[in-house]
Design a protein around this motif. Structure first.
Motif, mmCIF file in Angstrom:
data_model
loop_
_atom_site.group_PDB
_atom_site.id
_atom_site.type_symbol
_atom_site.label_atom_id
_atom_site.label_comp_id
_atom_site.label_asym_id
_atom_site.label_seq_id
_atom_site.Cartn_x
_atom_site.Cartn_y
_atom_site.Cartn_z
ATOM 1 N N THR A 29 0.843 -1.215 0.000
ATOM 2 C CA THR A 29 0.000 0.000 0.000
ATOM 3 C C THR A 29 0.872 1.257 0.000
ATOM 4 O O THR A 29 0.602 2.219 -0.741
ATOM 5 N N HIS A 33 1.106 4.076 -3.003
ATOM 6 C CA HIS A 33 0.843 5.485 -2.714
ATOM 7 C C HIS A 33 2.052 6.351 -3.073
ATOM 8 O O HIS A 33 1.899 7.452 -3.591
ATOM 9 N N GLU A 56 -6.028 13.548 -1.040
ATOM 10 C CA GLU A 56 -5.812 13.061 0.317
ATOM 11 C C GLU A 56 -7.109 12.994 1.105
ATOM 12 O O GLU A 56 -7.307 12.082 1.912
ATOM 13 N N GLY A 62 -4.504 6.668 1.576
ATOM 14 C CA GLY A 62 -3.489 6.792 0.537
ATOM 15 C C GLY A 62 -4.057 6.621 -0.859
ATOM 16 O O GLY A 62 -4.531 5.536 -1.210
ATOM 17 N N TYR A 63 -4.038 7.714 -1.658
ATOM 18 C CA TYR A 63 -4.561 7.619 -3.030
ATOM 19 C C TYR A 63 -3.556 6.882 -3.905
ATOM 20 O O TYR A 63 -2.368 6.803 -3.610
ATOM 21 N N THR A 64 -4.061 6.322 -5.023
ATOM 22 C CA THR A 64 -3.240 5.516 -5.925
ATOM 23 C C THR A 64 -3.237 6.117 -7.315
ATOM 24 O O THR A 64 -3.899 7.138 -7.578
#
Length: 361
Positions: A29, A33, A56, A62-64
Motif C-alpha cells: 500500500t 501510494h 488526500e 493513501g490515493y493511488t
C-alpha cells in the motif's frame, strides 16, 4: 571540545537514521501510494495538476495511480506518466528507490511520504490472504505461518546491530581524535610556557649586565675627569707644533665619521643613529667619509652579540644575510664576513647592500 563531540555524534546518528529509513522496505500500500505521489508532483510540475489535498481527503488511507487516472485521463501528457509508473506497482521497494524514481522532485515526495508513513502501520494487514488462500490443514498452518515473521525479525535485528556497531565505532573514533587533539594542545602550551620563561630569564640577565656595564662606565668617566683636573698644562714644544700642523693637514682631507645604529625598520631604514655607543640600542657601527655613503657591520661586543642573538629575525635579518641566520640556538658570537652598504636618504641611513654574517658558538 565536549560540545563538538556531542554535535558530531548527533550528526552521525541522524545520518544513520536517514540511511536506515531509506533502506526500509515499503508495504504494497505504501509503495503504490508513493508512486501516486510521484505522479501527482509530475503533473503539478507540468502545470495541469490539481491540489494534493483533494486526493488526500478522498482517500485518507493513501490515493493511488487509479485515483489520479480518474481525474487526469483527459490530459494528453498523463497517459505516459500513468503507464510508466503503473508498470512498477507490483515491484515493491524502499524509500531510496522512490527517491531515485522521483529525481529532482525527491524532496517533495519524501516530505509527503514522511507525513503519510507516520499515520500508517509499518506492517500490511494480511486479511486478503485469509479470504483468497486455499484451505490448508491446521498442522501445516501452525508450521509454516511463523517462518516469514521470524526471518523479518532477524533481518531487522541484524540491520539494527550493524548500525549500532557503526555508530559505536564512529563515537570511539571521535573520542580518540578529541583526546589526541587535547594532548597536542597541552604539549604546545607547555612548550610555549617554557620558551617564555627562558626568554624572561635571558632578558633579566641582559638587564643586569647592562646595569653593571653602565656603572663601570660611569666610574671610568669619573676617574678621567678627576685626572684632568689635577693635570698641569705642559710647555708647548716643537714636536707639539709639528703635530698640530699634521692635524691641520689631515683636516683638509675628508674626515671619517662613525655612527652607531640600531636595527632597521620594515623600510630598511635604521631607527636610531647615535654618535656614541649605547648598550641595548646600538647593534651596528657605520663609517662614512662624505656623510652620504657608508659601510656598516655588527658591533664586536659580547653584550651586543648576546642581545642580537636572542631574536635574530627581529634584530639582524633586515640588515644582514647569511646561511641560516634565523636560527641562533647555542651561538654566542657574530662574525661579519662582508660589511654592508648604506645611503643617507631623506634624513635616514637606509640599507643598500646587506652585510654577510655567520655565527660561532
Amino acid at each position: 571540545m565536549k560540545k563538538l563531540i556531542i554535535s558530531c555524534l548527533a550528526c552521525l546518528a541522524m545520518l544513520a537514521a536517514m540511511a536506515q529509513n531509506d533502506s526500509t522496505a515499503l508495504t504494497p500500500t505504501q509503495w503504490q501510494h508513493a508512486l501516486a505521489v510521484i505522479a501527482q508532483y509530475e503533473v503539478l510540475n507540468a502545470g495541469y495538476g490539481q491540489k494534493s489535498e483533494i486526493f488526500e481527503s478522498q482517500a485518507p488511507q493513501g490515493y493511488t495511480l487509479d485515483d489520479l487516472d480518474a481525474t487526469y485521463r483527459s490530459q494528453a501528457k498523463w497517459q505516459n506518466v500513468y503507464n510508466r509508473l503503473k508498470a512498477l506497482e507490483n515491484d515493491g521497494g524502499t524509500m531510496a528507490r522512490i527517491k531515485e524514481l522521483a529525481g529532482s522532485l525527491a524532496p517533495h515526495v519524501e516530505r509527503d511520504m514522511s507525513v503519510f508513513l507516520k499515520k500508517q502501520p509499518a506492517v500490511e494487514p494480511e486479511v486478503a490472504a485469509v479470504d483468497t488462500a486455499a484451505p490448508v490443514p491446521d498442522t501445516l498452518a501452525v508450521a509454516d505461518v511463523p517462518q516469514e515473521p521470524v526471518d523479518e525479525q532477524k533481518g531487522g535485528f541484524n540491520a539494527h546491530l550493524l548500525f549500532d556497531l557503526l555508530l559505536t565505532l564512529l563515537a570511539l573514533g571521535g573520542l580518540a581524535l578529541a583526546w589526541f587533539t587535547r594532548s597536542e594542545l597541552n604539549k604546545l602550551r607547555r612548550a610555549t610556557r617554557s620558551e617564555l620563561e627562558t626568554t624572561n630569564e635571558n632578558m633579566q640577565q641582559l638587564a643586569n649586565d647592562v646595569s653593571q656595564h653602565v656603572k663601570a662606565l660611569l666610574q671610568r668617566v669619573g676617574n678621567i675627569e678627576a685626572n684632568q683636573r689635577v693635570m698641569k698644562p705642559r710647555q708647548v714644544t716643537r714636536q707639539d707644533e709639528q703635530r698640530v700642523e699634521a692635524v691641520a693637514k689631515r683636516e683638509d682631507q675628508p674626515a671619517e665619521r662613525t655612527y652607531y645604529l640600531s636595527k632597521p625598520d620594515d623600510n630598511d631604514c635604521f631607527n636610531r643613529v647615535s654618535d656614541e655607543f649605547e648598550l641595548g640600542n646600538s647593534l651596528f657601527v657605520l663609517t662614512t667619509t662624505d656623510g652620504v655613503h657608508g659601510t656598516y657591520q655588527v658591533i664586536d661586543n659580547r653584550d651586543v652579540h648576546r642581545f642580537a642573538l636572542m631574536m635574530p629575525s627581529e634584530n639582524l635579518t633586515r640588515a644582514c644575510s647569511g646561511n641560516a641566520i634565523q636560527m641562533s640556538a647555542g651561538m654566542t658570537r657574530i662574525i661579519t664576513d662582508r660589511p654592508g652598504e648604506a645611503l643617507f636618504d631623506n634624513g635616514q641611513w637606509r640599507v643598500i647592500v646587506k652585510a654577510i654574517i655567520h655565527y660561532e658558538a
